[in-house]
Design an enzyme around this catalytic site. Sequence first.
Site, PDB file in Angstrom:
ATOM      1  N   LYS A  83      -0.302 -35.940 -20.665  1.00 33.75           N
ATOM      2  CA  LYS A  83       0.396 -35.219 -19.593  1.00 33.75           C
ATOM      3  C   LYS A  83       1.887 -35.186 -19.909  1.00 33.75           C
ATOM      4  CE  LYS A  83      -0.357 -35.274 -14.582  1.00 33.75           C
ATOM      5  NZ  LYS A  83      -0.652 -36.199 -13.474  1.00 33.75           N
TER       6      LYS A  83
HETATM    7  O1  G3P Z   1      -1.084 -35.902 -10.148  1.00 33.37           O
HETATM    8  C1  G3P Z   1       0.114 -35.689  -9.505  1.00 33.37           C
HETATM    9  C2  G3P Z   1       0.056 -35.115  -8.125  1.00 33.37           C
HETATM   10  O2  G3P Z   1      -1.228 -34.848  -7.722  1.00 33.37           O
HETATM   11  C3  G3P Z   1       0.908 -35.861  -7.163  1.00 33.37           C
HETATM   12  O3  G3P Z   1       0.566 -35.687  -5.816  1.00 33.37           O
HETATM   13  O4  G3P Z   1       0.739 -36.283  -3.425  1.00 33.37           O
HETATM   14  O5  G3P Z   1       2.282 -37.375  -5.100  1.00 33.37           O
HETATM   15  O6  G3P Z   1       2.561 -34.978  -4.493  1.00 33.37           O
HETATM   16  P1  G3P Z   1       1.589 -36.101  -4.656  1.00 33.37           P
END
Ligand code: G3P
Length: 217
Positions: A83
Amino acid sequence: MKFFLDTADVDAIRELNELGMVDGVTTNPSLILKAGRNIEDVTAEICGMVSGPVSAEVVADKADDMIREGKHLARIAKNIAVKVPLTWDGLRACRALSDAGHMVNVTLCFSPAQAILAAKAGATFISPFIGRLDDIHLDGVDLIADIREIYDNYGYETQILAASIRSVNHIVEVAKIGSDVITAPPAVIKAMAKHVLTDKGLEQFTADWAKTGQKIG
Ligand code: G3P
């Protein structure tokens, strides 16, 4: 639509994996922090449980360092997707890692323009963050629709991996658009099974069944 779990919690992954619902896993530095484990140990354990892609994120900011970190992470298991962030250096790392035969997930995507560049750089997955756009009063689901339209216009093979999913509604909306993959916290996946009328109906059936005085089996 493929289901990836957005977590480094191996117990949560195991529970859903037993149902055959886990097509992959995504992690990031914040999720590694939350898991409280060494990145290589926990990533190796996840790769041993799940046969689909497991995203492990680089933390360097220069392309050469990202490539070095990415190659190191890719040695953990065959199903690692490296990633990288959607910066110019991240795109350079994407091209190099992709050319070297690695799966690459380009993350922190917030615009259709960024998604075009990721496809051109050979990304396996593009991760648009829909919840974080909603957080600043933009429409994250619209971004998935825009990227779907653009990728379909040109036959780009990069898979749309809708990320930063916060609700069941997000999943349903991006499924209608044709997102290739969603990555969501296990709790959001489990919440998909819930419906107030299911609970109410089951309560009624249970009460009526008790009145019959019968047993099955
Ligand atoms: O994988 C990264 C992403 O899904 C992060 O989610 O909830 O931290 O914005 P969030």
